[in-house]
Design a protein around this motif. Sequence first.
Motif, PDB file in Angstrom:
ATOM      1  N   PHE A 105       0.511  -5.466   1.700  1.00 17.34           N
ATOM      2  CA  PHE A 105       1.665  -5.153   2.530  1.00 17.34           C
ATOM      3  C   PHE A 105       1.670  -3.659   2.838  1.00 17.34           C
ATOM      4  O   PHE A 105       1.087  -2.863   2.105  1.00 17.34           O
ATOM      5  N   SER A 106       2.338  -3.310   3.921  1.00 17.67           N
ATOM      6  CA  SER A 106       2.556  -1.902   4.223  1.00 17.67           C
ATOM      7  C   SER A 106       3.829  -1.825   5.046  1.00 17.67           C
ATOM      8  O   SER A 106       3.959  -2.536   6.046  1.00 17.67           O
ATOM      9  N   PHE A 107       4.761  -1.010   4.602  1.00 15.97           N
ATOM     10  CA  PHE A 107       6.022  -0.938   5.346  1.00 15.97           C
ATOM     11  C   PHE A 107       6.280   0.442   5.948  1.00 15.97           C
ATOM     12  O   PHE A 107       7.264   0.633   6.637  1.00 15.97           O
ATOM     13  N   VAL A 122      10.063  -7.674   8.876  1.00 17.06           N
ATOM     14  CA  VAL A 122       9.869  -7.642   7.411  1.00 17.06           C
ATOM     15  C   VAL A 122       9.630  -9.064   6.889  1.00 17.06           C
ATOM     16  O   VAL A 122       8.684  -9.311   6.127  1.00 17.06           O
ATOM     17  N   VAL A 123      10.466  -9.982   7.322  1.00 19.25           N
ATOM     18  CA  VAL A 123      10.358 -11.364   6.838  1.00 19.25           C
ATOM     19  C   VAL A 123       9.002 -11.945   7.235  1.00 19.25           C
ATOM     20  O   VAL A 123       8.333 -12.595   6.434  1.00 19.25           O
ATOM     21  N   ARG A 124       8.591 -11.664   8.456  1.00 22.25           N
ATOM     22  CA  ARG A 124       7.304 -12.181   8.927  1.00 22.25           C
ATOM     23  C   ARG A 124       6.157 -11.596   8.083  1.00 22.25           C
ATOM     24  O   ARG A 124       5.241 -12.303   7.682  1.00 22.25           O
ATOM     25  N   ALA A 125       6.232 -10.282   7.817  1.00 23.41           N
ATOM     26  CA  ALA A 125       5.177  -9.607   7.043  1.00 23.41           C
ATOM     27  C   ALA A 125       5.070 -10.206   5.640  1.00 23.41           C
ATOM     28  O   ALA A 125       3.971 -10.352   5.097  1.00 23.41           O
ATOM     29  N   LEU A 126       6.204 -10.569   5.067  1.00 21.83           N
ATOM     30  CA  LEU A 126       6.198 -11.148   3.718  1.00 21.83           C
ATOM     31  C   LEU A 126       5.696 -12.589   3.747  1.00 21.83           C
ATOM     32  O   LEU A 126       4.844 -12.995   2.953  1.00 21.83           O
ATOM     33  N   LEU A 127       6.199 -13.330   4.734  1.00 23.25           N
ATOM     34  CA  LEU A 127       5.882 -14.757   4.794  1.00 23.25           C
ATOM     35  C   LEU A 127       4.401 -15.006   5.049  1.00 23.25           C
ATOM     36  O   LEU A 127       3.768 -15.875   4.450  1.00 23.25           O
ATOM     37  N   ARG A 185       0.829  -1.206   0.000  1.00 22.72           N
ATOM     38  CA  ARG A 185       0.000   0.000   0.000  1.00 22.72           C
ATOM     39  C   ARG A 185       0.860   1.250   0.000  1.00 22.72           C
ATOM     40  O   ARG A 185       0.372   2.333  -0.276  1.00 22.72           O
ATOM     41  N   ASP A 186       2.129   1.098   0.382  1.00 21.12           N
ATOM     42  CA  ASP A 186       2.992   2.291   0.456  1.00 21.12           C
ATOM     43  C   ASP A 186       4.414   1.931   0.019  1.00 21.12           C
ATOM     44  O   ASP A 186       4.653   1.703  -1.146  1.00 21.12           O
ATOM     45  N   ASP A 187       5.330   1.859   0.987  1.00 18.67           N
ATOM     46  CA  ASP A 187       6.729   1.589   0.630  1.00 18.67           C
ATOM     47  C   ASP A 187       6.905   0.142   0.189  1.00 18.67           C
ATOM     48  O   ASP A 187       6.198  -0.752   0.641  1.00 18.67           O
ATOM     49  N   ALA A 188       7.897  -0.060  -0.677  1.00 18.82           N
ATOM     50  CA  ALA A 188       8.292  -1.425  -1.024  1.00 18.82           C
ATOM     51  C   ALA A 188       9.241  -1.930   0.068  1.00 18.82           C
ATOM     52  O   ALA A 188       9.837  -1.138   0.809  1.00 18.82           O
ATOM     53  N   ALA A 189       9.374  -3.256   0.156  1.00 15.02           N
ATOM     54  CA  ALA A 189      10.232  -3.831   1.202  1.00 15.02           C
ATOM     55  C   ALA A 189      11.674  -3.321   1.080  1.00 15.02           C
ATOM     56  O   ALA A 189      12.292  -2.922   2.071  1.00 15.02           O
ATOM     57  N   GLY A 190      12.196  -3.290  -0.153  1.00 14.95           N
ATOM     58  CA  GLY A 190      13.571  -2.831  -0.348  1.00 14.95           C
ATOM     59  C   GLY A 190      13.730  -1.359   0.016  1.00 14.95           C
ATOM     60  O   GLY A 190      14.762  -0.943   0.549  1.00 14.95           O
ATOM     61  N   MET A 238       0.029  -5.497   8.686  1.00 13.26           N
ATOM     62  CA  MET A 238      -1.036  -6.195   7.947  1.00 13.26           C
ATOM     63  C   MET A 238      -1.136  -7.691   8.277  1.00 13.26           C
ATOM     64  O   MET A 238      -1.817  -8.415   7.556  1.00 13.26           O
ATOM     65  N   ALA A 239      -0.472  -8.105   9.330  1.00 16.56           N
ATOM     66  CA  ALA A 239      -0.401  -9.546   9.595  1.00 16.56           C
ATOM     67  C   ALA A 239      -1.783 -10.181   9.736  1.00 16.56           C
ATOM     68  O   ALA A 239      -1.972 -11.337   9.355  1.00 16.56           O
ATOM     69  N   ASP A 240      -2.734  -9.439  10.269  1.00 19.25           N
ATOM     70  CA  ASP A 240      -4.012 -10.074  10.587  1.00 19.25           C
ATOM     71  C   ASP A 240      -5.112  -9.871   9.552  1.00 19.25           C
ATOM     72  O   ASP A 240      -6.216 -10.351   9.730  1.00 19.25           O
TER      73      ASP A 240
END
Length: 343
Positions: free
Chosen positions: A220-222, A255-260, A169-174, A212-214
């Motif tokens: 995604f949102s970083f 970050v890893v958790r949010a992606l996974l 929704r906003d920043d990319a992970a990188g 956004m985990a739930d």
Amino acid sequence: MRGALRNQRFLTLGIESSCDDTAVAILEGQSKVMSSLISSQLELHAPYGGVVPELASRDHQERILPLLFSAISEAGIKDPSSELGLIGVTAGPGLMGSLLVGVMTAKALAQAWELPLLGVNHLEGHLFANVIHSPQLTPPFLTLLVSGGHTEVILVKAFGDYTLLGCTRDDAAGEAYDKLAKVLGLGYPGGPAIDRLAGLGNGDAFPLPVPMADTLRVEFSFSGLKTAVLNLLHKLESDGAFPVEDVCASFQKAVVRALLVKVDLAVRMTGVKRVALSGGVAANSGLRAAFLAREDWQVFLPPANLCTDNGAMVAAAAYSGYWRGHRSGLDLSPDPALPLVSD
Ligand code: KG4
Ligand code: ZN
């Protein structure tokens, strides 16, 4: 006849200049890399903490031709006009000035050497990095595409048939990695430096929110995580303790958790358990370890040199598109916001 037989020494020249790397490769068939050269602009942009578009395009202009001729000679090609079958070039998304250099070069060569030309989408290129490394990877599969500009989960039903399941929704992970690295004075790009420090720290030291985990959507949102880690840094600074390794490890864990968690959701939504990682952040050691730990998935991870921008992935996407019947004309123009569309 040039390019008549699929897979029989059909050589594709791939050109990538969408951002800050000039990259050229020669690919034989779908996945044999004959040469792949990259001219990195890291040092050029490092003092500014991010890519300066004007500097990027000027540097692409200076480097692209020497790089191209080195890649051609390294692949053992003597006469490009008769030995090459196709020229593939990134047409977008990316920086306009940077894209223009690659596209204009590809068009000039296609015209001079009388070769077919195909403009490819940079994101499709990233997902083809997996096909180069794992030729046995066939659709359907899911791709988590994580780079400096993108965080997306794509369902590849067939090559050329892509469904975007969700994105940031906003920043990319990188981008989140790069922004944190900038604040920590670790230089640009920040991903590799934070990854290295994270390996020395304790990921449980500072609980950070997992964005956004739930929610039950692939999204995604970083930016919230970025704010949380910046607040943590201010607090640590005022406390006088600054365990940078633990901060990096805690950030990486979130970050890893949010992606996974969202790839897990995508797997459950689609029933597709083949999962491929792509894009620069796919080089991240924490992310790779978390994916490899999923014994219930069939995981595909390209090596780090295929995760970040390269010419081979562009050539591979072009090769596939060409045999699906796609061609570009000499009126091809770059599109900084080129969407990933299906055939
Ligand atoms: O795909 P890429 O080379 O260029 C774009 O298309 O954006 O990705 C570059 C991004 C940068 O944000 C960089 O910090 C990140 O990938 N990156 C990493 C790692 N290596 C590169 N992020 C986390 N961990 C890494 N090891
Ligand atoms: Zn990229």
